[in-house]
Design a protein around this motif. Structure first.
Motif: not given
Length: 260
Positions: A155, A163, A126, A122, A168-169, A173, A159, A166
């Protein structure tokens, strides 16, 4: 919250936290940086330096066509891929170490490294999305790229610590940085200027090492690059901690409970 409304983000607080985190955990932070960033960078630098010497027919005359051969470009490509993978592991590991320290606990080398290793895929995703997004936005006279990078500047800490997914992070942010992006820009500017000032004596050290041979020069250059990466990742993690504190009232000591 609209851009510019939040006046509580403190640049000095972020820089102070980053400095305290690194100086309190020098073996851990320097060790992770040298292993995950320094060694790959040194290997790549050594290869390029050694090949430059090999393909130089006379002083100052490098056969530029050699860069298009598989023998020259292949190892550099491999080193680049290794650096990308080890780099994302370093980001996750140092982010975890920073938050752990700021929460009042002692970060552990093995635990932090394991966090980075378990998040390789992941984190690579990112890194690719971040690079593509900022790169494409930068084609529009650079400023949009800078703005987008500021939106996504935390971000990785989001992440690693929260938890979430990706995508959503990235959204998280943007929400966290809203209202503080100008101050985040100034924070990173201070760090970049500081690293630039330190690069002057570091450059002199690299030149001195070059006289001792390609191996010494590559090692010094790799170490300098690794320590710069260490500082940037730590500052980004501290920016995340500051934003959680001033925007949501989540003190650093409470972040460990969230991670657990």
């Amino acid at each position: 919250m609209a851009e510019g409304e939040d006046g509580r983000y403190e640049i000095a607080s972020v820089i102070s936290r980053a400095f305290d985190t690194i100086t309190s955990n020098v073996p851990l932070f320097v060790g992770l940086a040298l292993i995950l960033a320094g060694i790959p960078a040194a290997a790549a630098n050594w290869w390029q330096l050694s090949q430059t010497i090999s393909y130089t027919t006379a002083p100052g005359q490098f056969i530029s066509s050699t860069v298009f051969t598989s023998g020259y470009f292949g190892p550099i490509l491999i080193a680049g891929l290794v650096s990308m993978v080890s780099g994302v592991v370093l980001q996750a590991a140092l982010t975890r170490a920073t938050v752990t320290h700021l929460s009042g606990e002692k970060p552990n080398f093995g635990q932090c490294l394991m966090v980075g290793l378990t998040m390789i895929l992941p984190m690579i995703g990112i890194a690719i999305l971040l690079s593509l997004g900022v790169g494409l936005a930068s084609l529009l006279l650079i400023v949009p790229g800078i703005i987008l990078w500021l939106c996504w500047s935390v971000v990785v800490p989001v992440y690693v610590q929260e938890k979430v997914g990706v995508f959503e992070a990235f959204g998280r942010s943007m929400a966290l940085t809203s209202g503080s992006r100008w101050r985040i820009f100034l924070t990173m500017l201070v760090v970049v200027i500081g690293l630039w000032l330190l690069s002057i004596p570091a450059g002199m050290l690299t030149l001195a090492a070059a006289s001792a041979g390609t191996v010494a020069s590559a090692i010094v250059a790799g170490a300098i690059s690794a320590l710069g990466s260490m500082a940037m990742v730590t500052v980004q993690a501290c920016i995340y901690v500051e934003l959680r504190d001033v925007k949501e009232g989540v003190a650093p000591a409470d972040l460990e409970a969230i991670f657990a």
